[in-house]
Design a protein around this motif. Sequence first.
Motif, PDB file in Angstrom:
ATOM      1  N   ARG A  72     -37.029 -35.550  46.220  1.00  0.00           N
ATOM      2  CA  ARG A  72     -36.788 -33.148  46.006  1.00  0.00           C
ATOM      3  C   ARG A  72     -35.764 -33.798  44.749  1.00  0.00           C
ATOM      4  O   ARG A  72     -34.568 -34.563  44.610  1.00  0.00           O
ATOM      5  N   VAL A  73     -35.933 -32.639  43.816  1.00  0.00           N
ATOM      6  CA  VAL A  73     -35.390 -32.753  42.753  1.00  0.00           C
ATOM      7  C   VAL A  73     -34.011 -31.852  42.349  1.00  0.00           C
ATOM      8  O   VAL A  73     -34.582 -30.598  42.951  1.00  0.00           O
ATOM      9  N   VAL A  74     -32.583 -31.885  42.208  1.00  0.00           N
ATOM     10  CA  VAL A  74     -31.604 -31.250  42.769  1.00  0.00           C
ATOM     11  C   VAL A  74     -30.946 -30.667  40.854  1.00  0.00           C
ATOM     12  O   VAL A  74     -31.097 -31.856  40.450  1.00  0.00           O
ATOM     13  N   MET A  75     -31.325 -29.774  39.980  1.00  0.00           N
ATOM     14  CA  MET A  75     -29.974 -30.059  38.402  1.00  0.00           C
ATOM     15  C   MET A  75     -29.152 -29.379  38.618  1.00  0.00           C
ATOM     16  O   MET A  75     -29.149 -28.043  39.156  1.00  0.00           O
ATOM     17  N   VAL A  76     -27.979 -29.623  38.567  1.00  0.00           N
ATOM     18  CA  VAL A  76     -26.931 -29.077  38.787  1.00  0.00           C
ATOM     19  C   VAL A  76     -26.348 -28.825  37.359  1.00  0.00           C
ATOM     20  O   VAL A  76     -26.118 -29.956  36.411  1.00  0.00           O
ATOM     21  N   LEU A  77     -26.367 -27.589  36.789  1.00  0.00           N
ATOM     22  CA  LEU A  77     -25.970 -27.248  35.542  1.00  0.00           C
ATOM     23  C   LEU A  77     -24.907 -27.313  35.159  1.00  0.00           C
ATOM     24  O   LEU A  77     -23.801 -27.079  35.962  1.00  0.00           O
ATOM     25  N   HIS A  78     -24.416 -27.559  33.776  1.00  0.00           N
ATOM     26  CA  HIS A  78     -23.330 -27.225  33.783  1.00  0.00           C
ATOM     27  C   HIS A  78     -22.209 -25.920  32.409  1.00  0.00           C
ATOM     28  O   HIS A  78     -22.657 -25.590  31.706  1.00  0.00           O
ATOM     29  N   VAL A  79     -22.274 -24.720  33.256  1.00  0.00           N
ATOM     30  CA  VAL A  79     -21.912 -23.493  32.755  1.00  0.00           C
ATOM     31  C   VAL A  79     -20.447 -23.055  32.726  1.00  0.00           C
ATOM     32  O   VAL A  79     -20.049 -23.124  34.123  1.00  0.00           O
ATOM     33  N   ASN A  80     -19.814 -22.754  31.655  1.00  0.00           N
ATOM     34  CA  ASN A  80     -18.374 -21.897  32.508  1.00  0.00           C
ATOM     35  C   ASN A  80     -17.852 -21.129  32.294  1.00  0.00           C
ATOM     36  O   ASN A  80     -17.209 -19.845  32.085  1.00  0.00           O
ATOM     37  N   HIS A  81     -19.032 -20.035  31.120  1.00  0.00           N
ATOM     38  CA  HIS A  81     -18.959 -18.853  30.510  1.00  0.00           C
ATOM     39  C   HIS A  81     -21.010 -18.125  30.533  1.00  0.00           C
ATOM     40  O   HIS A  81     -20.881 -18.379  30.051  1.00  0.00           O
ATOM     41  N   LEU A  97     -12.286 -13.293  43.562  1.00  0.00           N
ATOM     42  CA  LEU A  97     -14.132 -13.221  43.423  1.00  0.00           C
ATOM     43  C   LEU A  97     -14.718 -12.653  45.433  1.00  0.00           C
ATOM     44  O   LEU A  97     -15.703 -11.877  44.888  1.00  0.00           O
ATOM     45  N   ARG A  98     -13.750 -13.833  45.959  1.00  0.00           N
ATOM     46  CA  ARG A  98     -14.818 -13.745  47.967  1.00  0.00           C
ATOM     47  C   ARG A  98     -15.005 -12.250  47.724  1.00  0.00           C
ATOM     48  O   ARG A  98     -15.643 -11.242  48.159  1.00  0.00           O
ATOM     49  N   ALA A  99     -13.599 -11.550  47.697  1.00  0.00           N
ATOM     50  CA  ALA A  99     -13.861  -9.694  47.928  1.00  0.00           C
ATOM     51  C   ALA A  99     -14.533  -9.258  46.951  1.00  0.00           C
ATOM     52  O   ALA A  99     -14.800  -7.602  47.141  1.00  0.00           O
ATOM     53  N   ARG A 100     -15.347  -9.763  46.103  1.00  0.00           N
ATOM     54  CA  ARG A 100     -15.961  -8.976  44.915  1.00  0.00           C
ATOM     55  C   ARG A 100     -17.675  -9.301  44.838  1.00  0.00           C
ATOM     56  O   ARG A 100     -18.145  -8.619  45.049  1.00  0.00           O
ATOM     57  N   LEU A 101     -18.046 -10.260  45.733  1.00  0.00           N
ATOM     58  CA  LEU A 101     -19.193 -10.743  45.578  1.00  0.00           C
ATOM     59  C   LEU A 101     -19.593 -11.448  46.915  1.00  0.00           C
ATOM     60  O   LEU A 101     -18.941 -11.847  47.685  1.00  0.00           O
ATOM     61  N   PRO A 102     -20.917 -11.370  47.140  1.00  0.00           N
ATOM     62  CA  PRO A 102     -21.257 -11.953  47.900  1.00  0.00           C
ATOM     63  C   PRO A 102     -21.304 -13.527  48.175  1.00  0.00           C
ATOM     64  O   PRO A 102     -20.865 -14.291  46.945  1.00  0.00           O
ATOM     65  N   GLY A 103     -21.243 -13.741  49.420  1.00  0.00           N
ATOM     66  CA  GLY A 103     -20.219 -15.119  49.487  1.00  0.00           C
ATOM     67  C   GLY A 103     -21.408 -16.731  48.818  1.00  0.00           C
ATOM     68  O   GLY A 103     -20.704 -17.348  48.560  1.00  0.00           O
ATOM     69  N   TYR A 104     -22.697 -16.423  48.473  1.00  0.00           N
ATOM     70  CA  TYR A 104     -23.938 -17.696  47.771  1.00  0.00           C
ATOM     71  C   TYR A 104     -23.262 -17.283  46.558  1.00  0.00           C
ATOM     72  O   TYR A 104     -23.549 -18.059  45.319  1.00  0.00           O
ATOM     73  N   LEU A 105     -22.346 -16.191  46.345  1.00  0.00           N
ATOM     74  CA  LEU A 105     -22.142 -15.802  44.508  1.00  0.00           C
ATOM     75  C   LEU A 105     -20.349 -16.957  44.083  1.00  0.00           C
ATOM     76  O   LEU A 105     -20.472 -16.343  43.380  1.00  0.00           O
ATOM     77  N   VAL A 106     -19.927 -17.150  45.377  1.00  0.00           N
ATOM     78  CA  VAL A 106     -19.079 -17.060  45.112  1.00  0.00           C
ATOM     79  C   VAL A 106     -18.748 -19.445  45.021  1.00  0.00           C
ATOM     80  O   VAL A 106     -18.850 -20.031  46.278  1.00  0.00           O
ATOM     81  N   PRO A 107     -18.167 -19.715  43.876  1.00  0.00           N
ATOM     82  CA  PRO A 107     -18.088 -21.577  43.626  1.00  0.00           C
ATOM     83  C   PRO A 107     -16.859 -21.840  44.671  1.00  0.00           C
ATOM     84  O   PRO A 107     -15.663 -20.940  45.229  1.00  0.00           O
ATOM     85  N   ARG A 108     -16.914 -23.472  45.293  1.00  0.00           N
ATOM     86  CA  ARG A 108     -16.361 -22.911  45.991  1.00  0.00           C
ATOM     87  C   ARG A 108     -15.351 -24.927  44.791  1.00  0.00           C
ATOM     88  O   ARG A 108     -15.936 -25.211  44.035  1.00  0.00           O
ATOM     89  N   LEU A 109     -13.843 -23.977  45.186  1.00  0.00           N
ATOM     90  CA  LEU A 109     -13.014 -24.660  43.896  1.00  0.00           C
ATOM     91  C   LEU A 109     -11.970 -25.766  44.060  1.00  0.00           C
ATOM     92  O   LEU A 109     -11.872 -26.414  45.869  1.00  0.00           O
ATOM     93  N   VAL A 127     -34.753 -26.809  43.003  1.00  0.00           N
ATOM     94  CA  VAL A 127     -33.092 -26.614  43.012  1.00  0.00           C
ATOM     95  C   VAL A 127     -31.499 -26.790  42.074  1.00  0.00           C
ATOM     96  O   VAL A 127     -31.632 -27.295  41.698  1.00  0.00           O
ATOM     97  N   LEU A 128     -31.617 -25.576  41.397  1.00  0.00           N
ATOM     98  CA  LEU A 128     -30.544 -25.471  40.839  1.00  0.00           C
ATOM     99  C   LEU A 128     -29.198 -24.639  40.878  1.00  0.00           C
ATOM    100  O   LEU A 128     -29.332 -24.143  41.151  1.00  0.00           O
ATOM    101  N   LEU A 129     -28.540 -25.822  40.564  1.00  0.00           N
ATOM    102  CA  LEU A 129     -27.051 -25.068  40.611  1.00  0.00           C
ATOM    103  C   LEU A 129     -26.018 -25.260  39.417  1.00  0.00           C
ATOM    104  O   LEU A 129     -26.623 -25.920  38.517  1.00  0.00           O
ATOM    105  N   ASN A 130     -24.576 -24.852  39.706  1.00  0.00           N
ATOM    106  CA  ASN A 130     -23.648 -24.703  37.964  1.00  0.00           C
ATOM    107  C   ASN A 130     -22.816 -25.099  38.950  1.00  0.00           C
ATOM    108  O   ASN A 130     -22.117 -24.741  40.097  1.00  0.00           O
ATOM    109  N   GLN A 131     -22.309 -26.484  37.790  1.00  0.00           N
ATOM    110  CA  GLN A 131     -20.812 -26.997  38.026  1.00  0.00           C
ATOM    111  C   GLN A 131     -19.813 -26.180  37.186  1.00  0.00           C
ATOM    112  O   GLN A 131     -20.808 -26.177  36.087  1.00  0.00           O
ATOM    113  N   SER A 132     -18.601 -25.794  37.210  1.00  0.00           N
ATOM    114  CA  SER A 132     -17.803 -24.887  36.050  1.00  0.00           C
ATOM    115  C   SER A 132     -17.122 -25.733  35.982  1.00  0.00           C
ATOM    116  O   SER A 132     -16.178 -26.073  37.113  1.00  0.00           O
ATOM    117  N   VAL A 133     -16.178 -25.353  34.853  1.00  0.00           N
ATOM    118  CA  VAL A 133     -14.790 -25.972  35.540  1.00  0.00           C
ATOM    119  C   VAL A 133     -13.803 -24.682  34.729  1.00  0.00           C
ATOM    120  O   VAL A 133     -14.207 -24.268  33.754  1.00  0.00           O
TER     121      VAL A 133
END
Length: 341
Positions: A224-233, A315-327, A254-260
């Motif tokens: 199974r292939v997961v790609m974690v991209l890196h986009v900050n803005h 962010l959690r007060a504005r967006l659905p849970g699946y659009l809130v990253p884990r800090l 499966v496409l996920l993103n990590q930001s800093v």
Amino acid sequence: MSNPLPFERPLASDRAASHWRLAMTDLVTDPAELLALLRLDASAKPASLAAQQDFPLRVPRPFVARMAPGDWSDPLLRQVWPAAEEETNHAGWVDDPLQEQAATLAPGILQKYPGRALLTAAPHCAIHCRYCFRRHFDYDGNSPGREAWEQSLNTLHQDPSIREAILSGGDPLANSDRQLAWLVRRLEAIPHLDTLRIHSRLPVVIPNRVTTALLELLQASRLRVVMVLHVNHAQELDADCNEAMARLGDAGLVLLNQSVLLADVNDSLEALEALSERLFTAGVLPYYLHLPDRVAGTAHFDVGEARGCELIAALRARLPGYLVPRLVREIPGQSSKTIIA
Ligand SMILES: *Cc1c(COP(=O)(O)O)cnc(C)c1O
Ligand code: SF4
């Protein structure tokens, strides 16, 4: 010197393949050229020579094309500009804050967390992000040649508790498709592995990197292939990126993103909200928002944990849970990243 990965038989010919290779050899590396392209005056904020020597400027042209001309505060420019602030020493900001040396299983393989091994599968990246936690990493000592690669893969073979191989780097997609094919085939031959994860910024900074040959290789894999991209803005993603992400999604990844979380790049509710929505449009879900690691030369990017928590709550007060990253923050010696919010 670092050795390249070995490579497999040639894959299907692909026109886009030559495009991205060209983009990789035609990077912007001269600060004066970058400023000229952006119509900025060098005297306002000269590039730091020391920072340049420590970690040279390196930006792909498709990424430069997304920067706003004439704007020193452009969030993409800030991520790559060798700034004078990097020369200031700060107590507690060190070369190897994550103690990665201690986590090395074999050359090119780090393991910090159960079940997952991280392979430093490339000695370099297409882009140099100033805040990078691996900017002082010893790639030369962690870029095995063919024989050492075989030994390192043997180490994975011998540990059935490892289910997921994570290709990281550098940027693993800086390798050619044939080199990646070699590695993917070797990983597929390890029976207890079931997941291949690729951490890459290349489909963002050079969308042509998503070649047909790469897609064929990943789609055909038993892993199974997961790609974690890196986009900050949000501004980092243009129509070409959308297309690249769509192709990756169509291939079943499966496409996920990590930001800093970075000061003056994305440390506002508006920026983080736009980023999550923009990622979702491209078929990518936010995964982690990292508090920057305390790497020497990067203190000016620090936003602080309290501000990070505030932003996530807003962010959690504005967006659905699946659009809130884990800090998250990485604390050496822990069995996972530490979730802050
Ligand atoms: C971050 C990291 C991982 C992945 O952690 P996840 O929480 O599974 O995303 C794995 N190995 C190392 C060495 C890491 O730094
Ligand atoms: S792409 Fe990733 S590994 Fe490469 S410089 Fe940027 S943050 Fe570091």
